[in-house]
Design a protein around this motif. Structure first.
Motif, PDB file in Angstrom:
ATOM      1  N   GLN A  67     -26.091  21.937 -14.720  1.00 12.62           N
ATOM      2  CA  GLN A  67     -24.864  22.455 -15.330  1.00 12.62           C
ATOM      3  C   GLN A  67     -23.613  21.820 -14.727  1.00 12.62           C
ATOM      4  O   GLN A  67     -22.517  21.938 -15.275  1.00 12.62           O
ATOM      5  N   PHE A  68     -23.772  21.140 -13.606  1.00 16.47           N
ATOM      6  CA  PHE A  68     -22.651  20.454 -12.974  1.00 16.47           C
ATOM      7  C   PHE A  68     -22.737  18.944 -13.152  1.00 16.47           C
ATOM      8  O   PHE A  68     -22.065  18.192 -12.465  1.00 16.47           O
ATOM      9  N   GLY A  69     -23.600  18.536 -14.072  1.00 20.94           N
ATOM     10  CA  GLY A  69     -23.714  17.117 -14.364  1.00 20.94           C
ATOM     11  C   GLY A  69     -24.497  16.334 -13.335  1.00 20.94           C
ATOM     12  O   GLY A  69     -24.437  15.104 -13.300  1.00 20.94           O
ATOM     13  N   VAL A  70     -25.240  17.026 -12.481  1.00 21.89           N
ATOM     14  CA  VAL A  70     -26.036  16.339 -11.462  1.00 21.89           C
ATOM     15  C   VAL A  70     -27.386  15.961 -12.067  1.00 21.89           C
ATOM     16  O   VAL A  70     -28.102  16.809 -12.597  1.00 21.89           O
ATOM     17  N   GLU A  71     -27.731  14.692 -11.964  1.00 26.77           N
ATOM     18  CA  GLU A  71     -29.024  14.216 -12.456  1.00 26.77           C
ATOM     19  C   GLU A  71     -29.974  14.031 -11.276  1.00 26.77           C
ATOM     20  O   GLU A  71     -29.622  13.404 -10.280  1.00 26.77           O
ATOM     21  N   VAL A  72     -31.161  14.591 -11.386  1.00 32.62           N
ATOM     22  CA  VAL A  72     -32.173  14.463 -10.340  1.00 32.62           C
ATOM     23  C   VAL A  72     -33.410  13.790 -10.929  1.00 32.62           C
ATOM     24  O   VAL A  72     -33.949  14.241 -11.944  1.00 32.62           O
ATOM     25  N   LYS A  73     -33.832  12.710 -10.299  1.00 31.86           N
ATOM     26  CA  LYS A  73     -35.036  12.008 -10.725  1.00 31.86           C
ATOM     27  C   LYS A  73     -36.137  12.272  -9.699  1.00 31.86           C
ATOM     28  O   LYS A  73     -35.990  11.933  -8.527  1.00 31.86           O
ATOM     29  N   HIS A  74     -37.220  12.885 -10.159  1.00 35.19           N
ATOM     30  CA  HIS A  74     -38.303  13.311  -9.269  1.00 35.19           C
ATOM     31  C   HIS A  74     -39.526  12.404  -9.444  1.00 35.19           C
ATOM     32  O   HIS A  74     -40.025  12.234 -10.550  1.00 35.19           O
ATOM     33  N   LEU A  75     -39.987  11.828  -8.333  1.00 31.56           N
ATOM     34  CA  LEU A  75     -41.146  10.940  -8.339  1.00 31.56           C
ATOM     35  C   LEU A  75     -42.177  11.426  -7.328  1.00 31.56           C
ATOM     36  O   LEU A  75     -41.829  11.795  -6.211  1.00 31.56           O
ATOM     37  N   SER A  76     -43.458  11.418  -7.716  1.00 34.17           N
ATOM     38  CA  SER A  76     -44.540  11.840  -6.823  1.00 34.17           C
ATOM     39  C   SER A  76     -45.514  10.696  -6.616  1.00 34.17           C
ATOM     40  O   SER A  76     -45.998  10.097  -7.585  1.00 34.17           O
TER      41      SER A  76
END
Length: 337
Positions: A67-76
């Motif tokens: 909601q604050f425009g933060v993009e998180v890219k999750h890699l395993s």
């Protein structure tokens, strides 16, 4: 332990207040000069009960931050060190604002991460810390996870307490099952558990690498038990421990009576095994917090506030036994334990 737990509760309370204050204030997102991008690179295995809870923490943080425009890219990386190295190189090359990762290979990760930190990338360590001295370790802002060397000691102490309370037999031979050869956390956990039992009872200890594959792991454990019928304690990852309840029964033994089972981490089946008296105890490192908190703190740090914890944010160990298992079962049903 109570002091560490109270510190953790205080820290989480402070973080909750800060997060709610920030999330309720529309002005903060407007104050950001640019959209923030974070990477979360872990060594987890999708489908594993432990990592399912861990990933819920990451997913909840992603939803909050979106909601604050933060993009998180999750890699395993699925317990593949080479794969995690490649993922870290890719993440660093993208020049993110922040990164969270498990430091399972400090010496190899160092030349990848240190230049990025010097260039302005914020780094948090989670689940596995850099065990080297402070002047040598990778300069992350904070580490979120269990007190690694304490975990094995406390699990051993819980087993010893159970033996004394129930007037049980003194263990002669413990099988320590390691799912990841050379993994700093597992090596430390099992070493300290073995040493704790050896100090108390003179217990013989054998450490065996069983791997992550459930079928192969159970074959290795079965073979060892057949060859070493004097084994009277087995410590293994939580999902293997549940399977061990059935395995020892097949071999003519009864878990909780003539062989003690204990484990690290937990899943609903293991909690039920504790309730049923089949497993003595396990340890909880509250992996939901390890997924959730680092991302929230990266936001607090990068949103022009420079707010961040320092040192170790201890999420465990918390020992689970017959006395507190019912409470933990409720948390597990909700997906947080």
């Amino acid at each position: 332990m109570k002091r560490n737990r109270s510190k953790l509760v205080l820290y989480i309370s402070i973080i909750t207040i800060l997060v709610l204050s920030l999330f309720l204030s529309a002005g903060i997102s407007n104050a950001q000069d640019k959209k923030l991008t974070f990477y979360y690179v872990d060594h987890g295995t999708p489908g594993n009960p432990f990592w399912a809870v861990y990933y819920k923490g990451i997913e909840d943080a992603i939803q909050w931050l979106a909601q604050f425009g933060v993009e998180v890219k999750h890699l395993s990386a699925e317990a593949d060190v080479k794969k995690q190295i490649d993922m870290l190189k890719m993440a660093v090359a993208a020049k993110p604002d922040g990164l969270v990762t498990s430091i399972i290979d400090p010496k190899t990760f160092d030349p990848i991460l240190r230049p990025a930190i010097e260039a302005g990338m914020a780094l948090m360590a989670a689940n596995v810390e850099d065990p080297r001295p402070p002047e040598e370790r990778i300069p992350y802002l904070a580490y979120y996870g269990e007190d690694t060397w304490k975990s094995g000691v406390e699990l051993g102490a819980a087993l010893i307490k159970y033996i004394k309370e129930t007037n049980g037999f003194q263990p002669k031979h413990v099988l320590l099952c390691n799912p990841m050869a050379g993994h700093y956390v597992w090596e430390a956990r099992l070493q300290m558990l073995g040493e704790t039992l050896e100090k108390e009872y003179g217990t013989k200890q054998d450490k065996v690498v069983v791997g992550e594959d459930p079928t192969k792991a159970m074959e290795i454990i079965r073979a060892f038990l057949v060859k070493n019928p004097d084994v009277d304690v087995i410590c293994a990852p939580t999902h293997f421990t549940h399977a061990n309840v059935g395995l020892v029964k097949e071999l003519g033994r009864e878990a909780g009576k003539d062989i003690y089972l204990c484990c690290f981490d937990m899943m609903p089946e293991t909690l039920q095994d504790i309730k049923d008296g089949k497993v003595v105890c396990t340890h909880d490192q509250q992996q939901y917090l390890q997924g959730f908190l680092p991302l929230i703190d990266l936001y607090l740090y990068k949103a022009k506030y420079n707010v961040h914890p320092y040192g170790i944010v201890s999420t465990g160990p918390i020992i689970i036994d017959r006395y507190n298992v019912d409470t933990v079962i409720e948390g597990a049903k909700a997906g947080y334990r």
